[in-house]
Design an enzyme around this catalytic site. Sequence first.
Site, PDB file in Angstrom:
ATOM      1  N   CYS A 276      11.987   9.088  10.551  1.00  0.00           N
ATOM      2  CA  CYS A 276      12.013   8.638  11.906  1.00  0.00           C
ATOM      3  C   CYS A 276      13.089   8.393  12.593  1.00  0.00           C
ATOM      4  O   CYS A 276      13.129   8.455  14.001  1.00  0.00           O
ATOM      5  CB  CYS A 276      11.206   7.193  11.591  1.00  0.00           C
ATOM      6  SG  CYS A 276       9.644   7.316  11.124  1.00  0.00           S
TER       7      CYS A 276
ATOM      8  N   GLU B  75       7.421  13.824  18.765  1.00  0.00           N
ATOM      9  CA  GLU B  75       7.885  13.552  17.230  1.00  0.00           C
ATOM     10  C   GLU B  75       7.210  14.832  16.476  1.00  0.00           C
ATOM     11  O   GLU B  75       5.981  14.931  16.231  1.00  0.00           O
ATOM     12  CB  GLU B  75       7.750  12.508  16.471  1.00  0.00           C
ATOM     13  CG  GLU B  75       8.345  12.348  15.375  1.00  0.00           C
ATOM     14  CD  GLU B  75       8.109  10.941  14.782  1.00  0.00           C
ATOM     15  OE1 GLU B  75       9.096  10.408  13.910  1.00  0.00           O
ATOM     16  OE2 GLU B  75       7.045  10.543  14.852  1.00  0.00           O
TER      17      GLU B  75
ATOM     18  N   GLU C 150       8.042  -0.294  12.000  1.00  0.00           N
ATOM     19  CA  GLU C 150       9.044   0.808  12.170  1.00  0.00           C
ATOM     20  C   GLU C 150       8.227   2.251  12.205  1.00  0.00           C
ATOM     21  O   GLU C 150       7.620   2.655  11.324  1.00  0.00           O
ATOM     22  CB  GLU C 150      10.109   1.093  11.057  1.00  0.00           C
ATOM     23  CG  GLU C 150      10.951   1.937  11.387  1.00  0.00           C
ATOM     24  CD  GLU C 150      11.904   2.481  10.121  1.00  0.00           C
ATOM     25  OE1 GLU C 150      11.973   3.752  10.212  1.00  0.00           O
ATOM     26  OE2 GLU C 150      12.194   1.400   9.772  1.00  0.00           O
TER      27      GLU C 150
ATOM     28  N   LYS D  60       0.896  -1.106  -0.021  1.00  0.00           N
ATOM     29  CA  LYS D  60      -0.141  -0.091  -0.076  1.00  0.00           C
ATOM     30  C   LYS D  60       0.832   1.315  -0.168  1.00  0.00           C
ATOM     31  O   LYS D  60       1.517   1.727   1.071  1.00  0.00           O
ATOM     32  CB  LYS D  60      -0.814   0.075   1.543  1.00  0.00           C
ATOM     33  CG  LYS D  60      -1.986   1.126   1.047  1.00  0.00           C
ATOM     34  CD  LYS D  60      -2.810   1.404   2.357  1.00  0.00           C
ATOM     35  CE  LYS D  60      -2.540   2.469   3.009  1.00  0.00           C
ATOM     36  NZ  LYS D  60      -2.193   3.796   2.398  1.00  0.00           N
TER      37      LYS D  60
ATOM     38  N   THR E  59      -0.894   5.359  14.110  1.00  0.00           N
ATOM     39  CA  THR E  59      -1.209   4.517  12.895  1.00  0.00           C
ATOM     40  C   THR E  59      -0.797   3.255  13.279  1.00  0.00           C
ATOM     41  O   THR E  59      -1.699   2.217  12.711  1.00  0.00           O
ATOM     42  CB  THR E  59      -0.455   4.842  11.605  1.00  0.00           C
ATOM     43  OG1 THR E  59      -0.895   6.497  11.136  1.00  0.00           O
ATOM     44  CG2 THR E  59      -0.886   3.857  10.556  1.00  0.00           C
ATOM     45  N   GLY E  60       0.257   3.037  13.906  1.00  0.00           N
ATOM     46  CA  GLY E  60       0.679   1.617  14.226  1.00  0.00           C
ATOM     47  C   GLY E  60      -0.197   0.924  15.297  1.00  0.00           C
ATOM     48  O   GLY E  60      -0.664  -0.156  15.104  1.00  0.00           O
TER      49      GLY E  60
ATOM     50  N   GLY F   6       5.588   4.230   9.532  1.00  0.00           N
ATOM     51  CA  GLY F   6       4.652   5.260   9.703  1.00  0.00           C
ATOM     52  C   GLY F   6       4.585   5.942  11.294  1.00  0.00           C
ATOM     53  O   GLY F   6       5.808   5.441  11.930  1.00  0.00           O
ATOM     54  N   SER F   7       3.625   6.335  11.655  1.00  0.00           N
ATOM     55  CA  SER F   7       3.580   7.054  13.007  1.00  0.00           C
ATOM     56  C   SER F   7       3.158   5.903  13.912  1.00  0.00           C
ATOM     57  O   SER F   7       2.583   4.927  13.720  1.00  0.00           O
ATOM     58  CB  SER F   7       2.368   8.325  12.763  1.00  0.00           C
ATOM     59  OG  SER F   7       1.071   7.671  12.718  1.00  0.00           O
ATOM     60  N   VAL F   8       3.219   6.532  15.096  1.00  0.00           N
ATOM     61  CA  VAL F   8       2.812   5.431  16.276  1.00  0.00           C
ATOM     62  C   VAL F   8       1.423   5.601  16.402  1.00  0.00           C
ATOM     63  O   VAL F   8       0.727   4.397  16.600  1.00  0.00           O
ATOM     64  CB  VAL F   8       3.269   6.218  17.603  1.00  0.00           C
ATOM     65  CG1 VAL F   8       2.840   5.446  18.776  1.00  0.00           C
ATOM     66  CG2 VAL F   8       4.701   5.847  17.777  1.00  0.00           C
TER      67      VAL F   8
END
Length: 491
Positions: free
Chosen positions: A291, A394, A256, A183, A238-239, A234-236
Site C-alpha cells: 500500500c 491503485e 490501513e 483473520k 473492503t474497508g 487491505g483495499s478501499v
Amino acid sequence: MTQLPDPAEALPSHRELFYGGEWHAPRQRQYRETLNPGNGSVITSVAEADPQDVDAAVQAAAEAYPAWRSTAPAQRAGYLRKAAELIRKHAAELAMIDALNTGNPIAEMLSDANVAAANLDYFAGLIPMIKGETIPRESDQFHYTLREPLGVVARIVAYNHPVMFAGGKMAAPLAAGNTVIVKPPEQAPLSCLRLAEILADVFPPGVLNILPGSVPCGQSLSTHPLVKKITLIGSVPTGKAIQRAAADTLKPTLFELGGKNALLAFPDADIGRLVDGITRGMNFTWAGQSCGSTSRVFLHELHHDEVVLRVLERVQAMYKPGVPTDMATTMGPVISKVAQERVLSFIASGKQEGAHLALGGVVPSNNPAIEGGYFVEPTVFTNVQPHMRIAREEIFGPVMSVFKWKDEAEVLRQVNDTTYGLTAAVYTQNMTTAQRTVAQIEAGFIWVNQVGRHFLGVPFGGVKESGTGREEGLDELLSFTQTKSVNLNLA
C-alpha cells in the site's frame, strides 16, 4: 548465514480453526485450496470459517476477556515478550511459509517475523502508558479518568506480509487487555496457522484466536455484537464494506487501506539518492504489492531524462523474477492469476492511453523454474498523464508511472489529485523546500530523502480513502481502550 528449513517441513500441521485454545474443524466442513503463486500449484486446503464458526470463536474470546483484562500489566507484558521470543526462534520457518504461500522472496521475508516480534516487545513496554488523569475542580469534588480495554477485537490482515501483520497487529490490543481474533488473508493463511501452533501455549485459552476464512468470515466479524472493534489492512472497497457492516453495532474501526503514493523530486535532489529511492520505493521485490509503494514518480524536466535512464538500468540490474524460496531471488510474483490479469490489464490501458512503456510490461518467459507462476516483469511507464488509469487507480502490482513537471504549484495539484493519501516522498537538499512541500502534500506519512521505512513509535496511517487511525505507536495502543470518567463527591 540463516539455515533455511525445507518448505514442506515448515508448513503447519493444522489446517483448522484455532479458538478457545483448541483446534476446531469448520462446522460446515468447508475448506479452501491455498496456492503457491510462484508456480500456481496447490499447497494444501485450509478451513473456512462460516458465521457459526465466527460466533463460536467470538464467544470463546468473550469468555476469556474478563480474566485477561484483569491480568496484572507486568504479567501481560510477560506474555507478549514470550510470544516475541518464540516468533524470533521460528523466524526462518515462518519466512519460508510466507515465501511459499505469498510468492515474496525468502531473502526479504526473513525480517518479517522479527518485525512482528519487535512490535510485541514495543507494546509490552508501552503498557504502563495506559493510564488515566486527575482533573482539578472545586474543592468538594474529585474527578479522574480510567483507561479500560474494549473487549473482543478482530484484526483482518493482508496477504503481502501475513506473519508480520498477524504477529505485529495482535500486540497493541493484547497489551491493552483485549482478546483478539486474527483473520488471516484468504490467499495466504498458512503462516498464521503456524503462528497459532507456535503461540498456542503462550496465552490463556481464548485470548488469541486465529480464524481463517473469506468474505463471510469477515462480514460476520464486522457485524457480531460482541466484537467491539474491527481493523483491516487491505483495499478501499473492503474497508468501505466493513465500515458499512460495522455501522449497525457502532463498533469503531481502524483501517490501513490503499495508496497511490507520490515521489516528488525537486531540481536540487541528490541524483544518486533519488535513483535509489525511486527504485526501492516501488517495492518491486514483492511485485509492487504494498500500500505504501511510491508508484507515481514526479521528476523535474531538468533531470527527468538522466534519472529515468539510471532508474531503468538499476531496476533491470536489481530485480529478476525467480523462485520465491530461493535466497538468490530478488522479485516474486503477484498473489494470484486474477491479480496477474488485473495488472496486465492496467499495462494494456497505459499503452492504449498513450503512455510510453519504457520497461517490462509482460509475463517473463525465459525461466522454466517459474513457469505457471503469476509473474509480471518490473514495469516502468514514462510520459504518463494525470487522466490515465495507471495514474489514478491503485494497481497493486509492479507498475511505476513517471511524470515530467516544471511548475511547482501544478505538480502539487497533481500529487494531491487522488482519493488516496497514505504515503509520499520528497527529494530535495533544501530543507525550506522540504518543509513547504510537506505542509502541502495530503498524505499521512511523508519521507524526505528516503522511502519506505517504518519506525516504531512514529504513527503510521493514511488520510482521505487511505484509512482511519494511526498504528505503530502510542496512538495505536490507546485506540484499543476507552475512557471512563469518575466523579467523587467529597462534601
